[in-house]
Design a protein around this motif. Structure first.
Motif, PDB file in Angstrom:
ATOM      1  N   LEU A 162      -2.810  50.301  31.573  1.00 10.45           N
ATOM      2  CA  LEU A 162      -3.021  48.866  31.714  1.00 10.45           C
ATOM      3  C   LEU A 162      -3.253  48.501  33.185  1.00 10.45           C
ATOM      4  O   LEU A 162      -4.030  47.585  33.487  1.00 10.45           O
ATOM      5  CB  LEU A 162      -1.821  48.098  31.159  1.00 10.45           C
ATOM      6  N   GLY A 163      -2.601  49.212  34.087  1.00 12.11           N
ATOM      7  CA  GLY A 163      -2.826  48.988  35.509  1.00 12.11           C
ATOM      8  C   GLY A 163      -4.247  49.308  35.918  1.00 12.11           C
ATOM      9  O   GLY A 163      -4.837  48.608  36.756  1.00 12.11           O
ATOM     10  N   VAL A 164      -4.810  50.359  35.344  1.00 12.05           N
ATOM     11  CA  VAL A 164      -6.215  50.695  35.609  1.00 12.05           C
ATOM     12  C   VAL A 164      -7.112  49.555  35.139  1.00 12.05           C
ATOM     13  O   VAL A 164      -8.040  49.126  35.842  1.00 12.05           O
ATOM     14  CB  VAL A 164      -6.594  52.015  34.910  1.00 12.05           C
ATOM     15  N   MET A 165      -6.839  49.055  33.941  1.00 19.77           N
ATOM     16  CA  MET A 165      -7.629  47.949  33.403  1.00 19.77           C
ATOM     17  C   MET A 165      -7.443  46.672  34.227  1.00 19.77           C
ATOM     18  O   MET A 165      -8.397  45.920  34.435  1.00 19.77           O
ATOM     19  CB  MET A 165      -7.246  47.701  31.945  1.00 19.77           C
ATOM     20  N   GLU A 166      -6.214  46.440  34.679  1.00 21.99           N
ATOM     21  CA  GLU A 166      -5.942  45.254  35.498  1.00 21.99           C
ATOM     22  C   GLU A 166      -6.801  45.269  36.761  1.00 21.99           C
ATOM     23  O   GLU A 166      -7.390  44.246  37.143  1.00 21.99           O
ATOM     24  CB  GLU A 166      -4.458  45.207  35.870  1.00 21.99           C
ATOM     25  N   ARG A 168      -9.622  46.701  37.139  1.00 20.43           N
ATOM     26  CA  ARG A 168     -11.014  46.504  36.746  1.00 20.43           C
ATOM     27  C   ARG A 168     -11.320  45.038  36.449  1.00 20.43           C
ATOM     28  O   ARG A 168     -12.410  44.536  36.758  1.00 20.43           O
ATOM     29  CB  ARG A 168     -11.306  47.357  35.509  1.00 20.43           C
ATOM     30  N   LEU A 169     -10.366  44.344  35.841  1.00 20.96           N
ATOM     31  CA  LEU A 169     -10.614  43.005  35.315  1.00 20.96           C
ATOM     32  C   LEU A 169     -10.183  41.876  36.249  1.00 20.96           C
ATOM     33  O   LEU A 169     -10.405  40.707  35.943  1.00 20.96           O
ATOM     34  CB  LEU A 169      -9.921  42.844  33.963  1.00 20.96           C
ATOM     35  N   ILE A 175     -15.248  44.237  30.947  1.00 16.96           N
ATOM     36  CA  ILE A 175     -15.141  45.578  31.535  1.00 16.96           C
ATOM     37  C   ILE A 175     -16.381  45.922  32.357  1.00 16.96           C
ATOM     38  O   ILE A 175     -16.289  46.530  33.423  1.00 16.96           O
ATOM     39  CB  ILE A 175     -14.909  46.637  30.440  1.00 16.96           C
ATOM     40  N   MET A 176     -17.531  45.497  31.875  1.00 18.58           N
ATOM     41  CA  MET A 176     -18.770  45.786  32.587  1.00 18.58           C
ATOM     42  C   MET A 176     -19.282  44.589  33.384  1.00 18.58           C
ATOM     43  O   MET A 176     -20.473  44.476  33.651  1.00 18.58           O
ATOM     44  CB  MET A 176     -19.831  46.279  31.605  1.00 18.58           C
ATOM     45  N   PRO A 210      -1.731  40.103  34.111  1.00 18.99           N
ATOM     46  CA  PRO A 210      -2.339  38.815  33.739  1.00 18.99           C
ATOM     47  C   PRO A 210      -3.847  38.876  33.527  1.00 18.99           C
ATOM     48  O   PRO A 210      -4.375  38.175  32.658  1.00 18.99           O
ATOM     49  CB  PRO A 210      -1.974  37.899  34.915  1.00 18.99           C
ATOM     50  N   ALA A 211      -4.548  39.696  34.284  1.00 20.10           N
ATOM     51  CA  ALA A 211      -5.996  39.788  34.105  1.00 20.10           C
ATOM     52  C   ALA A 211      -6.330  40.417  32.759  1.00 20.10           C
ATOM     53  O   ALA A 211      -7.271  39.995  32.078  1.00 20.10           O
ATOM     54  CB  ALA A 211      -6.625  40.583  35.245  1.00 20.10           C
ATOM     55  N   VAL A 212      -5.570  41.426  32.375  1.00 20.53           N
ATOM     56  CA  VAL A 212      -5.789  42.070  31.070  1.00 20.53           C
ATOM     57  C   VAL A 212      -5.479  41.093  29.945  1.00 20.53           C
ATOM     58  O   VAL A 212      -6.204  41.013  28.950  1.00 20.53           O
ATOM     59  CB  VAL A 212      -4.927  43.343  30.936  1.00 20.53           C
ATOM     60  N   MET A 213      -4.392  40.321  30.088  1.00 20.33           N
ATOM     61  CA  MET A 213      -4.021  39.368  29.055  1.00 20.33           C
ATOM     62  C   MET A 213      -5.072  38.263  28.903  1.00 20.33           C
ATOM     63  O   MET A 213      -5.393  37.851  27.780  1.00 20.33           O
ATOM     64  CB  MET A 213      -2.658  38.768  29.363  1.00 20.33           C
ATOM     65  N   ALA A 214      -5.621  37.794  30.008  1.00 21.07           N
ATOM     66  CA  ALA A 214      -6.671  36.775  29.945  1.00 21.07           C
ATOM     67  C   ALA A 214      -7.925  37.338  29.289  1.00 21.07           C
ATOM     68  O   ALA A 214      -8.589  36.657  28.483  1.00 21.07           O
ATOM     69  CB  ALA A 214      -6.987  36.260  31.349  1.00 21.07           C
TER      70      ALA A 214
END
Length: 235
Positions: A162-166, A168-169, A175-176, A210-214
């Motif tokens: 999730l930290g990796v995704m955070e 990114r986002l 994602i892109m 928070p970025a992943v949740m949004a």
């Protein structure tokens, strides 16, 4: 009308309309990736529910299409060269559908490969690690009651992913970047699933991302997600 009799799976799950895509699935994080993509793409399809309780995913008919005995699987009667094709593995199906339609994936080569990197990130990381967390945290809780290691190991790996995704986002919508792709569709059902299916939101610490949740809320708010998230419906 397309003849699908060469696919033994259609004997157990007969096609009402063999001229459209046949989807064999369940509304699990892996299963809904394909139904959501089909809804996004506006492709006509017929959904067949594979009953895990009856172990139908291990039936000879199902394994004739996916020897690994896992959902989802799919038959496209209008495959390459106009011939029917059977497919399995959700990531491969997502890529096939994107290639078939020219949608949900960037048109330029570098973007396509980068999108695939994130799809593989889900296939090799988020899916297996979130799944193992859910197994030990919810389904095997009694078996590991005196051993915290399995839950802690997969919880920590879920947090890392999730930290990796955070990262990114934090500065982009999808994602892109500005474009919603199969990378988003591959990932968000698993982020949702760790909460909805496993009850792991607080244990994993979703509020720390928070970025992943949004992003998850944006994914879920899409009409195609709403239509595809519970496919196939329980009869």
């Amino acid at each position: 009308m397309v003849d699908l009799t060469a696919f033994p799976i259609t004997k157990k799950w007969p096609a009402k309309n063999p001229d459209i895509i046949q989807l064999y699935s369940l509304p699990t994080p892996n299963g809904v990736k394909v139904s959501i993509a089909l809804e996004e793409l506006g492709l006509a399809y017929e959904a067949h529910r594979v009953d895990f309780g009856a172990n139908e995913q291990k039936s000879p008919e199902f394994e004739s299409l996916n020897p690994n005995g896992r959902i989802p699987a799919l038959i496209d009667p209008n495959g390459p060269d106009g011939k029917p094709i059977g497919l399995f593995e959700s990531g491969a199906i997502l890529y096939y559908l994107a290639e078939k339609t020219g949608k949900l994936i960037p048109a330029y080569a570098a973007g396509r490969y980068e999108t695939l990197c994130w799809v593989m990130f889900q296939m090799g990381g988020v899916g297996p690690m979130f799944g193992q967390f859910g197994h030990f945290y919810k389904y095997a809780a009694e078996k590991v009651a005196n051993n915290s290691y399995p839950v802690e190991r997969y919880r920590d790996e879920a947090k890392r992913l999730l930290g990796v995704m955070e990262g990114r986002l934090k500065s982009q919508q999808w994602i892109m970047g500005d474009t919603y792709t199969i990378a988003d569709i591959a990932l968000f059902p698993w982020v949702r699933g760790a909460d909805v299916f496993y009850g792991g939101r607080n244990v994993i610490g979703y509020d720390d991302f928070p970025a992943v949740m949004a992003w998850l809320e944006r994914c879920l708010a899409r009409p195609a997600s709403d239509r595809g998230i519970d496919v196939p419906v329980k009869e």
